[in-house]
Design an enzyme around this catalytic site. Structure first.
Site, PDB file in Angstrom:
ATOM      1  N   GLU A 217       0.883  -1.174   0.000  1.00  0.00           N
ATOM      2  CA  GLU A 217       0.000   0.000   0.000  1.00  0.00           C
ATOM      3  C   GLU A 217       0.915   1.217   0.000  1.00  0.00           C
ATOM      4  OE1 GLU A 217      -3.333   0.104  -0.069  1.00  0.00           O
ATOM      5  OE2 GLU A 217      -3.740  -2.032   0.101  1.00  0.00           O
ATOM      6  N   CYS A 251      -2.392   9.480   2.439  1.00  0.00           N
ATOM      7  CA  CYS A 251      -1.917   8.863   1.180  1.00  0.00           C
ATOM      8  C   CYS A 251      -2.824   9.191   0.006  1.00  0.00           C
ATOM      9  CB  CYS A 251      -1.798   7.351   1.340  1.00  0.00           C
ATOM     10  SG  CYS A 251      -3.325   6.581   1.873  1.00  0.00           S
TER      11      CYS A 251
HETATM   12  P1  NAD Z   1       7.339   5.467   7.629  1.00  0.00           P
HETATM   13  O1  NAD Z   1       8.610   6.221   7.497  1.00  0.00           O
HETATM   14  O2  NAD Z   1       6.660   5.390   8.933  1.00  0.00           O
HETATM   15  O3  NAD Z   1       7.626   4.000   7.057  1.00  0.00           O
HETATM   16  C1  NAD Z   1       6.643   3.022   6.964  1.00  0.00           C
HETATM   17  C2  NAD Z   1       7.148   1.768   7.626  1.00  0.00           C
HETATM   18  O4  NAD Z   1       8.241   1.255   6.887  1.00  0.00           O
HETATM   19  C3  NAD Z   1       7.644   1.994   9.041  1.00  0.00           C
HETATM   20  O5  NAD Z   1       7.107   1.015   9.887  1.00  0.00           O
HETATM   21  C4  NAD Z   1       9.136   1.885   8.882  1.00  0.00           C
HETATM   22  O6  NAD Z   1       9.790   1.440  10.050  1.00  0.00           O
HETATM   23  C5  NAD Z   1       9.239   0.863   7.785  1.00  0.00           C
HETATM   24  N1  NAD Z   1      10.555   0.819   7.132  1.00  0.00           N
HETATM   25  C6  NAD Z   1      11.493   1.783   7.056  1.00  0.00           C
HETATM   26  N2  NAD Z   1      12.575   1.330   6.378  1.00  0.00           N
HETATM   27  C7  NAD Z   1      12.312   0.059   6.030  1.00  0.00           C
HETATM   28  C8  NAD Z   1      13.020  -0.954   5.308  1.00  0.00           C
HETATM   29  N3  NAD Z   1      14.236  -0.731   4.806  1.00  0.00           N
HETATM   30  N4  NAD Z   1      12.420  -2.157   5.119  1.00  0.00           N
HETATM   31  C9  NAD Z   1      11.175  -2.382   5.610  1.00  0.00           C
HETATM   32  N5  NAD Z   1      10.459  -1.466   6.280  1.00  0.00           N
HETATM   33  C10 NAD Z   1      11.009  -0.258   6.489  1.00  0.00           C
HETATM   34  O7  NAD Z   1       6.268   6.016   6.671  1.00  0.00           O
HETATM   35  P2  NAD Z   1       6.465   6.664   5.276  1.00  0.00           P
HETATM   36  O8  NAD Z   1       7.078   5.671   4.367  1.00  0.00           O
HETATM   37  O9  NAD Z   1       7.004   8.025   5.399  1.00  0.00           O
HETATM   38  O10 NAD Z   1       4.888   6.785   4.948  1.00  0.00           O
HETATM   39  C11 NAD Z   1       4.422   7.702   4.111  1.00  0.00           C
HETATM   40  C12 NAD Z   1       4.162   7.060   2.763  1.00  0.00           C
HETATM   41  O11 NAD Z   1       3.226   6.033   2.922  1.00  0.00           O
HETATM   42  C13 NAD Z   1       3.594   8.000   1.749  1.00  0.00           C
HETATM   43  O12 NAD Z   1       4.182   7.743   0.499  1.00  0.00           O
HETATM   44  C14 NAD Z   1       2.134   7.607   1.714  1.00  0.00           C
HETATM   45  O13 NAD Z   1       1.465   7.908   0.517  1.00  0.00           O
HETATM   46  C15 NAD Z   1       2.215   6.145   1.955  1.00  0.00           C
HETATM   47  N6  NAD Z   1       0.969   5.671   2.524  1.00  0.00           N
HETATM   48  C16 NAD Z   1       0.225   4.831   1.778  1.00  0.00           C
HETATM   49  C17 NAD Z   1      -0.987   4.397   2.265  1.00  0.00           C
HETATM   50  C18 NAD Z   1      -1.843   3.468   1.479  1.00  0.00           C
HETATM   51  O14 NAD Z   1      -2.802   2.969   2.048  1.00  0.00           O
HETATM   52  N7  NAD Z   1      -1.553   3.205   0.223  1.00  0.00           N
HETATM   53  C19 NAD Z   1      -1.420   4.823   3.523  1.00  0.00           C
HETATM   54  C20 NAD Z   1      -0.613   5.684   4.241  1.00  0.00           C
HETATM   55  C21 NAD Z   1       0.589   6.096   3.745  1.00  0.00           C
END
Ligand code: NAD
Length: 471
Positions: A217, A251
């Site tokens: 997602e 998102c």
């Molecule tokens: P974040 O930085 O919290 O990361 C998300 C998760 O990924 C965290 O739990 C983090 O610890 C983990 N993570 C970090 N590095 C990793 C790695 N190398 N391997 C595995 N996991 C790892 O959140 P973010 O990424 O800044 O979230 C924002 C993004 O998420 C935006 O792009 C947003 O559009 C997207 N998003 C999508 C949805 C959806 O439903 N499609 C919903 C919310 C957010």
């Protein structure tokens, strides 16, 4: 706990969940309903505690927005799953071709096993617990790795879920990117990731090593496109709501707007007017959410500054950060015609900044959208249904809504997910149940089945079968 200890604990929990799943395998539907009921009751009882934790993590989070987008959302999800679970979980009979009769064909819907759920910070409760509800409905066991950017919410999730379920059923494993990486390397039976597209690629690679099926997602730049038959003032109302809800950290927020060329400035002013009416005096307005971290705030400032330097017109609500006493508030902002190669138009914004650009008709707008990565959501504003539907037919996105942003996400029976760079797989409603379910095809033959007549040596019966098979 050191990273090494946290990884060791995580691996021990994974082994325990695997063993517990093997011992139980097919969790009875009444027990799954009870699992969901417990989740629902806990969220109701602890909604205020979650609101306080999320507020502290964000430095300010609108209580109203938390109520509907976090606790309310999870309760609705769990309730919906409970209501429909008997039908979802039932085996599905399939017709048998004449050459296979008599015999029975059906699909058994079985829990996949142990699910890994990696959740982000922007809706730190919803995006951990809504996938959990889907996993529990499917009869899976689950481990959740919440975001390190919302540590208080992660801690609360760990505390409340430990009070509800045995650790070999549901467990929360807090930690940062190193732990997240080790987490994604476990041979889960399904890995469900919500977060950014670059990290999504790493998650998919880690899952591939174990042939773990994965739901991604992800994010992207979701456009809002306004047709010339639609009032700019009307569109500005809902686009301002969608953009500045949770200060744009959603998102499916409209990332940028495409309006009939010449209307950019008028539309930008209308969006600012609506934003000021919905969230007056953002410095002191408890309904206007802060940016999750200084780093994220600085990134937004730099993006707007880059566009300003390049000559784009920037409209911004009045705001004095010192007076506000909260340096992570970023006021509602609209940027008219930023350069297409600026960060504002290259990256997902994920904050309260709306670029507004012009289009020369819906074909031109479709071309603009299609030249970029497939977005998670697409919003088209048109009074004429044929115009809106033609635009949908000309483009592709994870989901879409007509004349309003974001609300497709709240229709439980609509599968929610991305396509291409915005993700793969889906959840919500039955789609969520199926994500964590293995559909196992079964053919049951009676003790003597006519198929034996066509076993070798091949003779007249085989020739007859061939004709029957070809129709
Ligand atoms: P974040 O930085 O919290 O990361 C998300 C998760 O990924 C965290 O739990 C983090 O610890 C983990 N993570 C970090 N590095 C990793 C790695 N190398 N391997 C595995 N996991 C790892 O959140 P973010 O990424 O800044 O979230 C924002 C993004 O998420 C935006 O792009 C947003 O559009 C997207 N998003 C999508 C949805 C959806 O439903 N499609 C919903 C919310 C957010």
């Amino acid at each position: 706990m050191s990273d090494t200890d946290a990884i060791a604990r995580m691996q021990a929990v994974f082994s325990a969940q695997k063993a517990a799943f093997e011992a139980e395998r097919h969790r009875p539907v009444p027990e799954r309903k009870a699992d969901l009921k417990k989740l629902e009751a806990m969220v109701k009882a602890r909604a205020d505690d979650f609101a306080a934790a999320i507020d502290a993590d964000f430095g300010r989070r609108s209580k109203a927005e938390t109520a509907v987008a976090e606790a309310g959302f999870v309760i609705a999800t769990a309730k919906h799953a409970r209501k429909h679970l008997d039908r979802w979980a039932a085996s599905k009979r399939k017709p048998v071709p004449p050459t296979m009769a008599p015999g029975k064909a059906y699909v058994r819907r079985e829990p996949k096993g142990v699910a890994g759920i990696v959740s982000p910070w922007n809706y730190a409760m919803q995006l951990a617990l809504a996938p959990l509800a889907a996993a529990l409905a499917a009869g899976c066991r689950a481990m959740i790795k919440p975001s390190e950017f919302t540590p208080r919410t992660a801690e609360l999730l760990q505390e409340v879920l430990a009070g509800l379920y045995a650790e070999d059923h549901v467990a929360v494993i807090p930690g940062g990117p190193d732990l997240a990486q080790a987490f994604c390397a476990q041979p889960f039976d399904h890995l469900f990731y919500t977060g950014s597209t670059p990290v999504g690629r790493l998650v998919a690679q880690a899952a591939a090593a174990n042939l773990t099926p994965v739901t991604l997602e992800l994010g992207g730049k979701s456009p809002a496109v306004i047709a010339s038959d639609f009032s700019l003032d009307e569109a500005a109302k809902t686009i301002a709501w969608g953009k500045y809800f949770n200060a744009g950290q959603t998102c499916v927020a409209p990332d940028y707007a495409l309006v009939p060329r010449g209307g950019q400035r008028k539309f930008a002013e209308a969006v600012m007017r609506e934003a000021n009416a919905m969230w007056p005096d953002v410095a002191d307005n408890g309904d206007y959410t802060a940016i999750v971290s200084e780093k994220h705030h600085a990134r937004l400032s730099a993006m707007v500054e880059e566009a300003r330097q390049a000559g784009a017109d920037v409209l911004q609500a009045d705001f004095d950060p010192e007076k506000a006493g909260n340096t992570r508030i970023f006021p509602p902002t609209v940027v008219v015609d930023p350069p297409l190669d600026s960060a504002l138009m290259r990256e997902e914004i994920f904050g309260p900044v709306l670029p507004v650009l012009g289009h020369d008709g819906m074909e031109d707008a479709a071309r603009f959208v299609n030249e970029r990565d497939r977005p998670l959501a697409l919003y088209v504003y048109a009074k004429s249904k044929p115009i809106a539907r033609r635009f949908l037919a000309r483009t592709m996105s994870g989901g879409a809504a007509v004349n309003v942003p974001m609300l497709h996400l709240s229709v439980e029976d609509l599968p929610f997910g991305g396509v291409g760079a915005s993700g793969q797989g889906a959840y919500h409603g039955e789609a969520g149940f199926l994500t964590f379910t293995h559909e196992r095809s079964v053919f049951e033959a009676p003790v003597w089945h006519p198929s034996r007549l066509v076993f070798p040596p091949y003779g007249r019966m085989f020739e007859f079968f061939k004709k029957l098979q070809a129709g």
